[in-house]
Write an enzyme that holds these catalytic residues in place. Structure first.
Site, PDB file in Angstrom:
ATOM      1  N   SER A 195       0.067-121.728  -8.336  1.00 59.66           N
ATOM      2  CA  SER A 195       0.334-121.485  -6.913  1.00 59.66           C
ATOM      3  C   SER A 195       0.760-120.036  -6.670  1.00 59.66           C
ATOM      4  O   SER A 195       1.415-119.420  -7.522  1.00 59.66           O
ATOM      5  CB  SER A 195       1.475-122.416  -6.465  1.00 59.66           C
ATOM      6  OG  SER A 195       1.980-122.026  -5.217  1.00 59.66           O
ATOM      7  N   TYR A 233      -2.806-118.423  -0.314  1.00 60.06           N
ATOM      8  CA  TYR A 233      -2.621-118.677   1.124  1.00 60.06           C
ATOM      9  C   TYR A 233      -3.172-117.477   1.876  1.00 60.06           C
ATOM     10  O   TYR A 233      -3.023-116.341   1.400  1.00 60.06           O
ATOM     11  CB  TYR A 233      -1.131-118.796   1.482  1.00 60.06           C
ATOM     12  CG  TYR A 233      -0.434-119.943   0.815  1.00 60.06           C
ATOM     13  CD1 TYR A 233      -0.692-121.250   1.207  1.00 60.06           C
ATOM     14  CD2 TYR A 233       0.485-119.728  -0.206  1.00 60.06           C
ATOM     15  CE1 TYR A 233      -0.052-122.319   0.593  1.00 60.06           C
ATOM     16  CE2 TYR A 233       1.123-120.780  -0.818  1.00 60.06           C
ATOM     17  CZ  TYR A 233       0.850-122.067  -0.420  1.00 60.06           C
ATOM     18  OH  TYR A 233       1.473-123.110  -1.024  1.00 60.06           O
ATOM     19  N   THR A 273      -5.833-122.529   0.236  1.00 61.93           N
ATOM     20  CA  THR A 273      -5.156-123.641   0.901  1.00 61.93           C
ATOM     21  C   THR A 273      -5.345-123.505   2.403  1.00 61.93           C
ATOM     22  O   THR A 273      -5.021-122.467   2.986  1.00 61.93           O
ATOM     23  CB  THR A 273      -3.657-123.662   0.536  1.00 61.93           C
ATOM     24  OG1 THR A 273      -3.567-123.899  -0.866  1.00 61.93           O
ATOM     25  CG2 THR A 273      -2.907-124.747   1.284  1.00 61.93           C
ATOM     26  N   HIS A 275      -1.812-132.505   1.499  1.00 60.49           N
ATOM     27  CA  HIS A 275      -0.758-131.713   0.855  1.00 60.49           C
ATOM     28  C   HIS A 275       0.366-132.617   0.328  1.00 60.49           C
ATOM     29  O   HIS A 275       1.553-132.305   0.441  1.00 60.49           O
ATOM     30  CB  HIS A 275      -0.191-130.697   1.854  1.00 60.49           C
ATOM     31  CG  HIS A 275       0.204-129.387   1.237  1.00 60.49           C
ATOM     32  ND1 HIS A 275      -0.549-128.253   1.356  1.00 60.49           N
ATOM     33  CD2 HIS A 275       1.277-129.025   0.485  1.00 60.49           C
ATOM     34  CE1 HIS A 275       0.044-127.250   0.724  1.00 60.49           C
ATOM     35  NE2 HIS A 275       1.158-127.706   0.173  1.00 60.49           N
TER      36      HIS A 275
HETATM   37  C1  HOC Z   1       9.012-123.171   1.167  1.00 59.02           C
HETATM   38  C2  HOC Z   1       7.810-123.054   0.339  1.00 59.02           C
HETATM   39  O1  HOC Z   1       2.536-125.848  -1.450  1.00 59.02           O
HETATM   40  C3  HOC Z   1       4.623-126.882  -0.960  1.00 59.02           C
HETATM   41  C4  HOC Z   1       3.900-125.759  -1.615  1.00 59.02           C
HETATM   42  C5  HOC Z   1       4.403-124.392  -1.340  1.00 59.02           C
HETATM   43  C6  HOC Z   1       4.885-124.081   0.039  1.00 59.02           C
HETATM   44  C7  HOC Z   1       5.365-122.659   0.233  1.00 59.02           C
HETATM   45  C8  HOC Z   1       6.591-122.506   1.015  1.00 59.02           C
HETATM   46  O2  HOC Z   1       5.836-126.950  -1.066  1.00 59.02           O
HETATM   47  O3  HOC Z   1       4.024-127.755  -0.355  1.00 59.02           O
END
Ligand code: HOC
Length: 400
Positions: free
Chosen positions: A108, A131, A157, A277
């Site tokens: 990620s 992202y 994503t 998600h």
């Molecule tokens: C606060 C985190 O895909 C999730 C992940 C990352 C999200 C980024 C922001 O927690 O669903």
């Protein structure tokens, strides 16, 4: 000796004991009322398998391909945020376990270990998740880093341009590393192994964005940062642009509707992931397994060769088998491997993969198949659309 750990729930229970509350809750929760989060799992249970007998079950194989890459089973490790907070250097441990098991690992953007950390400590190419952000220079830089690290696919994503409201994270004051509040100190005192492991690593905050994003260590600053940085105007034109910049295999994650699946197919993406998600974004969306059939049909009607994968709710090899039987070419697991990681590090991820493999293999045999690539919806009691509708009442209407 993990032989007494026989299912993913066992790993979840150990992880709950060992991992600090805020990180365990971050993994083991969904947004708002958590209805979608729970439906992702319960809808799998509503789909029933047909037991067949007197069929030779010898010489079984789960081996297949995802994006033309050989995989030991149709399961990849999903990109998950804060993974290095479940276990020190968690992304490296999970990537190593995946590599040894012969399944893809995805990193990620919001990982603790950076792209370079993982590349240095592994040899198999991994996938990088991106992202879309407003800062184009930063995006170009991440893509360049992923290329230099020899990543073999890019996952874009699509469903996190705004962040779903996750009550537990707000209440826990989620941050990486944890802030030295009284509540955190008391909780950390009950997790000695985690603390010792963490003290032994320098990787305790977001390795990919550090330097770019200032002061984004806690949930409110993270939410503010995502609101400011993640581009709410993300469109299909951007996908084509990203595909050009990347120049390799592209996966779009977060598709829940046939019309979006068609757009993904037309965008030139190589795979799409049917995903809500993990129930962490739009609470109130159907489960991903309920959305799958309609999307498969739309993609077929489009004559597209885009691969359709699925994540959200997979906690067993039977869930993998059900998704494959309904037409998915691959699946991704998030929580299932994170529980293993939080419980036992690399060994726990390996155990999670072994458990899923065994459950998928044995269930496939009971259904009278020996090759995962030949499994179809004939293994389901409720395999036809009309029958599925009685199992999953809110399954999307046939529109394509
Ligand atoms: C606060 C985190 O895909 C999730 C992940 C990352 C999200 C980024 C922001 O927690 O669903």
């Amino acid at each position: 000796d993990l032989s007494k750990i026989t299912n993913i729930e066992d790993l979840r229970q150990v992880a709950e004991r060992k991992v600090p509350r805020m990180f365990y809750d971050y993994v083991d929760s969904g947004s708002w009322t958590e209805t979608t989060y729970h439906n992702n799992e319960t809808d799998f249970d509503r789909i029933k398998l047909r037991q067949r007998v007197m069929i030779n079950m010898e010489g079984r194989s789960l081996a297949t391909e995802m994006l033309g890459m050989p995989v030991n089973m149709p399961v990849a490790i999903a990109p998950t945020g804060f993974t290095g907070m479940m276990w020190a250097d968690g992304e490296i441990h999970a990537a190593r376990a995946a590599e040894k098991f012969g399944v893809p690992f995805s990193l990620s953007t919001m990982s603790i270990c950076s792209i370079e950390d993982v590349a240095t400590h592994t040899s198999a190419p991994f996938w990088f998740q991106l992202y879309m952000m407003r800062d184009q220079e930063f995006i170009a830089n991440l893509i360049r880093r992923a290329k230099e690290a020899n990543c073999s696919a890019l996952i874009l994503t699509a469903d996190l341009q705004v962040l779903g409201q996750r009550h537990k994270d707000i209440k826990n004051g989620l941050s990486a590393p944890p802030k030295p509040t009284l509540a955190n100190i008391l909780n950390l005192m009950t997790k000695p192994q985690w603390c010792m492991n963490m003290l032994g690593t320098k990787r305790r905050t977001f390795g990919n964005i550090v330097g770019h994003a200032k002061n984004v260590e806690d949930i409110s600053s993270l939410s503010a940062w995502t609101a400011e940085q993640f581009d709410p105007a993300l469109s299909w034109d951007d996908v084509a642009r990203i595909k050009d910049m990347w120049g390799g295999k592209l996966i779009i994650k977060g598709i829940m509707e046939p019309e979006d699946a068609i757009m993904a197919a037309r965008s030139g993406a190589d795979a799409l992931v049917v995903s809500n998600h993990g129930g962490r974004q739009l609470d109130g969306a159907p489960s991903s397994i309920a959305a799958l059939s309609d999307i498969i049909q739309a993609v077929h009607a489009e004559n597209s060769d885009i691969e359709v994968w699925l994540d959200s709710g997979i906690r067993s090899g039977q869930d993998v088998l059900k998704a494959i039987s309904l037409g998915a070419k691959g699946t991704l697991i998030g929580r299932a491997f994170l529980y293993g990681l939080g419980a036992y590090g690399e060994d726990g991820v390996r155990r999670a993969l072994e458990i899923i493999y065994k459950e998928c293999d044995i269930s496939m045999a009971f259904c009278g198949h020996t090759n995962i690539q030949e499994v179809t919806d004939d293994i389901l009691v409720n395999g036809t659309y009309e029958q599925l509708k009685s199992a999953l009442p809110y399954i999307a209407p046939m529109r394509w």
